[in-house]
Design an enzyme around this catalytic site. Structure first.
Site, PDB file in Angstrom:
ATOM      1  N   ASP A  68       0.806  -1.225   0.000  1.00  0.00           N
ATOM      2  CA  ASP A  68       0.000   0.000   0.000  1.00  0.00           C
ATOM      3  C   ASP A  68       0.841   1.278   0.000  1.00  0.00           C
ATOM      4  O   ASP A  68       0.438   2.303   0.552  1.00  0.00           O
ATOM      5  CB  ASP A  68      -0.971   0.022   1.200  1.00  0.00           C
ATOM      6  CG  ASP A  68      -1.902  -1.175   1.188  1.00  0.00           C
ATOM      7  OD1 ASP A  68      -2.213  -1.672   0.095  1.00  0.00           O
ATOM      8  OD2 ASP A  68      -2.318  -1.619   2.287  1.00  0.00           O
ATOM      9  N   LYS A 107       1.755   2.223  -4.999  1.00  0.00           N
ATOM     10  CA  LYS A 107       2.312   1.653  -6.245  1.00  0.00           C
ATOM     11  C   LYS A 107       1.396   1.914  -7.433  1.00  0.00           C
ATOM     12  O   LYS A 107       1.853   2.267  -8.519  1.00  0.00           O
ATOM     13  CB  LYS A 107       2.519   0.128  -6.086  1.00  0.00           C
ATOM     14  CG  LYS A 107       3.509  -0.239  -4.977  1.00  0.00           C
ATOM     15  CD  LYS A 107       3.641  -1.741  -4.819  1.00  0.00           C
ATOM     16  CE  LYS A 107       2.381  -2.403  -4.315  1.00  0.00           C
ATOM     17  NZ  LYS A 107       1.975  -2.036  -2.955  1.00  0.00           N
ATOM     18  N   GLY A 118      -4.661  -4.267  -3.825  1.00  0.00           N
ATOM     19  CA  GLY A 118      -5.642  -3.224  -4.142  1.00  0.00           C
ATOM     20  C   GLY A 118      -4.852  -1.983  -4.488  1.00  0.00           C
ATOM     21  O   GLY A 118      -4.225  -1.391  -3.615  1.00  0.00           O
ATOM     22  N   HIS A 119      -4.824  -1.634  -5.769  1.00  0.00           N
ATOM     23  CA  HIS A 119      -4.011  -0.502  -6.228  1.00  0.00           C
ATOM     24  C   HIS A 119      -4.929   0.641  -6.663  1.00  0.00           C
ATOM     25  O   HIS A 119      -5.728   0.481  -7.585  1.00  0.00           O
ATOM     26  CB  HIS A 119      -3.100  -0.942  -7.381  1.00  0.00           C
ATOM     27  CG  HIS A 119      -2.090  -1.972  -6.971  1.00  0.00           C
ATOM     28  ND1 HIS A 119      -1.183  -2.527  -7.834  1.00  0.00           N
ATOM     29  CD2 HIS A 119      -1.840  -2.536  -5.759  1.00  0.00           C
ATOM     30  CE1 HIS A 119      -0.420  -3.393  -7.168  1.00  0.00           C
ATOM     31  NE2 HIS A 119      -0.806  -3.424  -5.908  1.00  0.00           N
ATOM     32  N   GLN A 141       1.938  -5.995  -3.237  1.00  0.00           N
ATOM     33  CA  GLN A 141       2.396  -6.096  -1.840  1.00  0.00           C
ATOM     34  C   GLN A 141       3.700  -5.291  -1.668  1.00  0.00           C
ATOM     35  O   GLN A 141       3.914  -4.349  -2.414  1.00  0.00           O
ATOM     36  CB  GLN A 141       2.573  -7.562  -1.416  1.00  0.00           C
ATOM     37  CG  GLN A 141       1.257  -8.323  -1.262  1.00  0.00           C
ATOM     38  CD  GLN A 141       0.692  -8.834  -2.583  1.00  0.00           C
ATOM     39  OE1 GLN A 141       1.370  -9.488  -3.346  1.00  0.00           O
ATOM     40  NE2 GLN A 141      -0.560  -8.543  -2.848  1.00  0.00           N
TER      41      GLN A 141
HETATM   42  P1  GDP Z   1      -0.852   0.387  -3.509  1.00  0.00           P
HETATM   43  O1  GDP Z   1      -1.440  -0.911  -3.061  1.00  0.00           O
HETATM   44  O2  GDP Z   1       0.621   0.448  -3.267  1.00  0.00           O
HETATM   45  O3  GDP Z   1      -1.203   0.728  -4.936  1.00  0.00           O
HETATM   46  O4  GDP Z   1      -1.487   1.512  -2.586  1.00  0.00           O
HETATM   47  P2  GDP Z   1      -3.051   1.649  -2.156  1.00  0.00           P
HETATM   48  O5  GDP Z   1      -3.818   2.145  -3.321  1.00  0.00           O
HETATM   49  O6  GDP Z   1      -3.528   0.408  -1.497  1.00  0.00           O
HETATM   50  O7  GDP Z   1      -2.936   2.719  -1.007  1.00  0.00           O
HETATM   51  C1  GDP Z   1      -2.372   3.969  -1.231  1.00  0.00           C
HETATM   52  C2  GDP Z   1      -3.414   5.041  -0.862  1.00  0.00           C
HETATM   53  O8  GDP Z   1      -2.789   6.285  -0.831  1.00  0.00           O
HETATM   54  C3  GDP Z   1      -4.525   5.151  -1.887  1.00  0.00           C
HETATM   55  O9  GDP Z   1      -5.706   5.556  -1.247  1.00  0.00           O
HETATM   56  C4  GDP Z   1      -4.000   6.247  -2.809  1.00  0.00           C
HETATM   57  O10 GDP Z   1      -5.050   6.920  -3.495  1.00  0.00           O
HETATM   58  C5  GDP Z   1      -3.359   7.151  -1.823  1.00  0.00           C
HETATM   59  N1  GDP Z   1      -2.229   7.952  -2.280  1.00  0.00           N
HETATM   60  C6  GDP Z   1      -1.171   7.598  -3.051  1.00  0.00           C
HETATM   61  N2  GDP Z   1      -0.266   8.592  -3.074  1.00  0.00           N
HETATM   62  C7  GDP Z   1      -0.761   9.578  -2.311  1.00  0.00           C
HETATM   63  C8  GDP Z   1      -0.278  10.862  -1.893  1.00  0.00           C
HETATM   64  O11 GDP Z   1       0.821  11.280  -2.243  1.00  0.00           O
HETATM   65  N3  GDP Z   1      -1.088  11.588  -1.064  1.00  0.00           N
HETATM   66  C9  GDP Z   1      -2.307  11.159  -0.662  1.00  0.00           C
HETATM   67  N4  GDP Z   1      -3.033  11.940   0.116  1.00  0.00           N
HETATM   68  N5  GDP Z   1      -2.775   9.956  -1.010  1.00  0.00           N
HETATM   69  C10 GDP Z   1      -2.008   9.174  -1.811  1.00  0.00           C
HETATM   70  P1  IMO Z   2      -0.966  -4.176  -2.294  1.00  0.00           P
HETATM   71  O1  IMO Z   2      -0.506  -4.729  -3.621  1.00  0.00           O
HETATM   72  C1  IMO Z   2      -0.957  -4.550   2.020  1.00  0.00           C
HETATM   73  C2  IMO Z   2      -1.048  -8.579   3.679  1.00  0.00           C
HETATM   74  C3  IMO Z   2      -2.280  -9.023   4.448  1.00  0.00           C
HETATM   75  C4  IMO Z   2      -1.635  -9.953   5.451  1.00  0.00           C
HETATM   76  C5  IMO Z   2      -0.550 -10.639   4.629  1.00  0.00           C
HETATM   77  C6  IMO Z   2      -0.955 -11.984   4.049  1.00  0.00           C
HETATM   78  O2  IMO Z   2      -2.253  -3.460  -2.358  1.00  0.00           O
HETATM   79  O3  IMO Z   2       0.131  -3.397  -1.650  1.00  0.00           O
HETATM   80  P2  IMO Z   2      -2.541 -12.698   2.037  1.00  0.00           P
HETATM   81  O4  IMO Z   2      -4.001 -12.445   1.824  1.00  0.00           O
HETATM   82  O5  IMO Z   2      -1.667 -12.187   0.949  1.00  0.00           O
HETATM   83  O6  IMO Z   2      -2.240 -14.122   2.393  1.00  0.00           O
HETATM   84  O7  IMO Z   2      -2.203 -11.862   3.377  1.00  0.00           O
HETATM   85  O8  IMO Z   2      -0.241  -9.747   3.571  1.00  0.00           O
HETATM   86  N1  IMO Z   2      -1.303  -8.094   2.304  1.00  0.00           N
HETATM   87  C7  IMO Z   2      -1.223  -6.814   1.954  1.00  0.00           C
HETATM   88  N2  IMO Z   2      -1.015  -5.714   2.699  1.00  0.00           N
HETATM   89  N3  IMO Z   2      -1.077  -4.443   0.681  1.00  0.00           N
HETATM   90  C8  IMO Z   2      -1.272  -5.543  -0.076  1.00  0.00           C
HETATM   91  O9  IMO Z   2      -1.256  -5.497  -1.420  1.00  0.00           O
HETATM   92  C9  IMO Z   2      -1.396  -6.796   0.556  1.00  0.00           C
HETATM   93  N4  IMO Z   2      -1.607  -8.058   0.113  1.00  0.00           N
HETATM   94  C10 IMO Z   2      -1.531  -8.841   1.198  1.00  0.00           C
HETATM   95  O10 IMO Z   2      -2.916  -7.942   5.062  1.00  0.00           O
HETATM   96  O11 IMO Z   2      -1.010  -9.215   6.461  1.00  0.00           O
HETATM   97 MG    MG Z   3      -2.960  -1.601  -1.798  1.00  0.00          MG
END
Ligand code: GDP
Ligand code: IMO
Ligand code: MG
Length: 421
Positions: free
Chosen positions: A12, A15, A39-40, A222
């Site tokens: 998270d 990415k 979840g991206h 991840q």
């Molecule tokens: P990922 O799994 O690495 O793609 O990241 P996620 O989407 O799960 O979580 C990142 C969160 O931060 C999302 O809600 C993005 O919309 C948000 N986000 C990413 N970059 C920024 C930033 O620079 N500022 C803010 N406020 N939100 C951001």
């Molecule tokens: P993105 O790509 C954050 C975490 C779960 C748990 C561990 C194992 O959005 O960054 P799993 O279901 O993979 O067996 O869970 O890994 N986890 C993540 N945490 N971002 C993710 O993906 C994750 N995918 C799995 O919360 O701790």
């Molecule tokens: Mg994510």
């Protein structure tokens, strides 16, 4: 130019957002590991997209996307994601290619994931319950089913029947509900039919594109500390989330990779259980009160803390990170003082790299360096030099402590809230 993008923390990191930005200078975006546990998030104008299995590059017209052999695919969930994007006007025909050797996530994987977590009680991993661990487990045990099987209904049904019988016995012994073979068979064959136009030999196709000098961008899922080898085992996911996973999960060999971009937040978050040395209630409360840091896949509140340079230093090393993208700088805008963990103290010793034993990590106490905050909004800034001086200093320090070049800064969720350092 082929680029691998990885998460340098616990997932998270943002990415999806950075992939969306880098896709401008790529031709093909590839997912090579993980599944719909990812979840991206990408925000463009008023639109917000959360991608789970489909590469985030799909949001840019004319770019091609690949789900590689290293990904585990729940076909029913993938069909729903494809249809959801098409309803929003994103055309996928001729742009999405799915590997025929990718393994399937089946309903018994999800049930086993749930039942095992339930049995572990307070020792649970805190998985996303998407069946990821059991699916990769079957792959390693050589009892997995692949998309190539799903394309041949007779072969698929025979293998599925046998697998359901065996898994139902295990599910029942764990106190779970057994599955009905005809129901699973029908829903999977239906999804298989819908996926058929997208399924190819992605290894050969990707090599042909690489020979034509197409620029390939690998979208890591991840993060480094969720890696099955380098993470805080057993509180990890079941794939190689680090740079090497891009090769094994796509068939593009290591010597064809040109650079590695590491994405990290300006602070630290983790969702699920396991050690998090810099976890801090003050940081969690502040970010949650702003409505931030709730999981994109499960909606769970993420645990938050100060930036951990011990962790990112290790991430730079195992991934070979050349360039950094630092996101969520704006999350720290209201602070007068910011802490950064520069080393751990563990049983009287000063550590610059994290210990391998997750238990030992629980005994590590962060040693902090204090930085001045900037205490003003950064979300409107579009040039590095226009950032408050304290923010510039903070970002430069994070890059220096990690040991890589700072390239991209993100100050908001929107595509346009991004600039080069
Ligand atoms: P990922 O799994 O690495 O793609 O990241 P996620 O989407 O799960 O979580 C990142 C969160 O931060 C999302 O809600 C993005 O919309 C948000 N986000 C990413 N970059 C920024 C930033 O620079 N500022 C803010 N406020 N939100 C951001
Ligand atoms: P993105 O790509 C954050 C975490 C779960 C748990 C561990 C194992 O959005 O960054 P799993 O279901 O993979 O067996 O869970 O890994 N986890 C993540 N945490 N971002 C993710 O993906 C994750 N995918 C799995 O919360 O701790
Ligand atoms: Mg994510």
């Amino acid at each position: 130019m082929n680029t691998i993008l990885v998460g340098a923390q616990w997932g998270d990191e943002g990415k999806g957002k950075i992939i969306d930005v880098l896709t401008e200078e790529a031709d093909i975006v590839v997912r090579s590991q993980g599944g719909n546990n990812a979840g991206h998030t990408v925000e463009v104008g008023r639109e917000k997209f959360i991608l789970h299995l489909i590469p985030s590059g799909i949001l840019r017209r004319n770019k091609k996307c690949v789900i590689g052999n290293g990904v585990v695919i729940d076909p029913v969930s993938l069909v729903a994601e494809i249809e959801g994007l098409e309803k929003r006007g994103i055309k996928l025909a001729g742009r999405l290619f799915i590997s025929e050797t990718a393994h399937l996530v089946l309903p018994y994987h999800r049930r086993l994931d749930e039942a095992r977590e339930h049995r572990k009680g307070t020792n649970k991993i805190g998985t996303t319950k998407r069946g990821i661990g059991p699916a990769y487990g079957d792959k390693a045990a050589r009892t997995g089913l692949r998309l190539i099987d799903l394309a041949q209904p007779k072969v698929f049904s025979a293998k599925l029947r046998e697998r359901i019988e065996e898994n139902n016995a295990v599910i029942e012994s764990l106190g779970g509900e057994p599955l009905s073979f005809p129901e699973v068979e029908q829903s999977y064959l239906e999804a298989g039919k819908k996926l058929r136009p997208y399924i190819i030999n992605t290894v050969v196709w990707l090599h042909q594109q690489d020979e034509k000098k197409k620029r390939i961008l690998f979208e890591g899922a991840q993060g480094t500390f969720l890696d099955i080898d380098f993470g805080t085992y057993p509180y990890v996911t079941s794939s190689n989330t680090t740079a090497g996973g891009a090769s094994t999960g796509s068939g593009i060999p290591p010597h064809r990779m040109d650079r590695v971009v590491g994405v990290m937040k300006a602070y630290t978050t983790r969702v699920g259980e396991g050690p998090l040395p810099t976890e801090c209630a003050e940081v969690s409360d502040m970010l949650h009160a702003m409505g931030r840091e709730f999981g994109a896949t499960t909606g769970r509140a993420r645990r938050c803390g100060w930036f951990d340079a011990v962790a990112t230093r290790y991430a730079r090393m195992v991934n070979g990170i050349d360039e950094l993208a630092i996101t969520n700088l704006d999350g720290l805008d209201t602070l007068r003082q910011i802490q950064v963990c520069v080393a751990y103290e563990c049983r009287g010793k000063r550590l610059l790299y994290p210990p391998n034993d997750a238990e030992e990590l629980l005994h590590c106490r962060p040693i902090y360096r204090k930085f001045a905050g900037w205490n003003q909004p950064t979300c409107g800034v579009r040039h590095f030099k226009k950032l408050p001086v304290a923010a510039q200093k903070y970002l430069k320090a994070l890059a220096a402590l990690t040991g890589a070049k700072l390239r991209i800064v993100s100050v908001g969720a929107q595509r346009k809230q991004t600039f080069e350092a």
